[in-house]
Design a protein around this motif. Structure first.
Motif: not given
Length: 288
Positions: A126-131, A133-140, A163-167
């Motif tokens: 799942v992407s939360s386990s990667l988010a 690691a980055v400075g843009r978790p809203d775009k993962v 994750t943002s709604q836009e993403t």
């Protein structure tokens, strides 16, 4: 960011999934790059895609002009950072190893433009386990395609809590632009929808085989002729790759700690023998 803002898509990994995702993107009109760390992997991906596209043209599924234009939009590169620095949407299709993916996402975050979305094709991590690691978790997020990508319509879009709604909206719309049918999950669950259902069938099939109830060939026949599935679970494992099946189970175990998540002994035996199915010429079945 809307899909109208996306002009360049980068796929990380040139294996069966990554190569086909890249081809779908290029066929859909996007300037696309497939990136890998090994030239021979890129060469194999290019050869495979040209063979498949030639076959599609011969059978009238696509026009030669459309295929030619798609290959004009599609590039193959070893220079990951240069390619990613000029991309709008990254789809990671690397090996199912969480530490490798986390390291990769950290590197991608450093070079990708601030607006770029970083999606993983992982079917189980799942992407939360990667988010984090980055400075843009809203775009993962997860953007999970199905093999064979050139044919299968479903794409599972899975946001994490950051994750943002836009993403989410952009990823769903990109899946539609690829000619796919997006399925949006409301929350994360390892295996998502399709693979959780498939794993239940696969687990039961392997247990029937390991318990000596029936030969795997007969189990495949039963699933195809009684349940009307196009392939039996053992045939499907061979097509997907025994190595992929094994690593997915290990990745789920790493997340859950539940011994029930571990691969079955017969799958482990094939994995250790490097009998991965069609890609190696032998798995459950012999393709030599």
């Amino acid at each position: 960011m809307a899909t109208t803002d996306i002009s360049h898509v980068t796929v990380i990994g040139s294996g069966t999934m990554g190569a086909q995702i890249g081809m779908v993107s290029a066929l859909s009109g996007y300037r696309t790059a497939i990136v890998d760390i090994a030239q021979d992997s890129l060469d194999r991906a290019s050869e495979m895609l040209h063979t498949r596209m030639d076959r599609d043209v011969d059978k009238g599924r696509r026009t030669a002009d459309d295929v030619r234009a798609a290959f004009d939009r599609l590039g193959f590169s070893l220079d990951r950072d240069t390619v990613v620095a000029d991309t709008d949407f990254v789809i990671e299709a690397a090996i199912e190893d969480i530490e490798i993916k986390r390291s990769l996402f950290r590197d991608l975050d450093k070079v990708a433009p601030a607006h770029a979305i970083l999606a993983t094709n992982s079917s189980n991590i799942v992407s939360s386990s990667l988010a984090d690691a980055v400075g843009r978790p809203d775009k993962v997020c997860n953007m999970h395609f199905f093999n064979p990508v050139l044919i299968m319509e479903c794409v599972e879009v899975v946001p994490n809590e950051h994750t943002s709604q836009e993403t989410v909206d952009t990823t769903v719309e990109l899946a539609r632009a690829f000619g796919k049918q997006p399925v949006l999950l409301k929350k994360e669950a390892p295996g998502f929808i399709a693979n959780r259902l498939l794993n239940a069938l696969r687990k039961e099939a392997v247990e029937l085989y390991e318990d000596g109830v029936a030969d795997f060939r007969d189990i495949d026949v039963a699933v195809k002729t009684a349940l009307r599935h196009p392939m039996g679970p053992f045939e499907l494992m061979d097509m997907t790759g025994i190595d992929v099946v094994y690593l997915i189970r290990m990745a789920e175990y790493a997340q859950t700690g539940d011994p029930a998540s571990l691969p079955a002994q017969s799958v482990k035996d094939l994995y250790e023998k490097k009998q991965f199915g069609r890609k190696t010429g032998k798995g459950w079945y012999d393709y030599s």
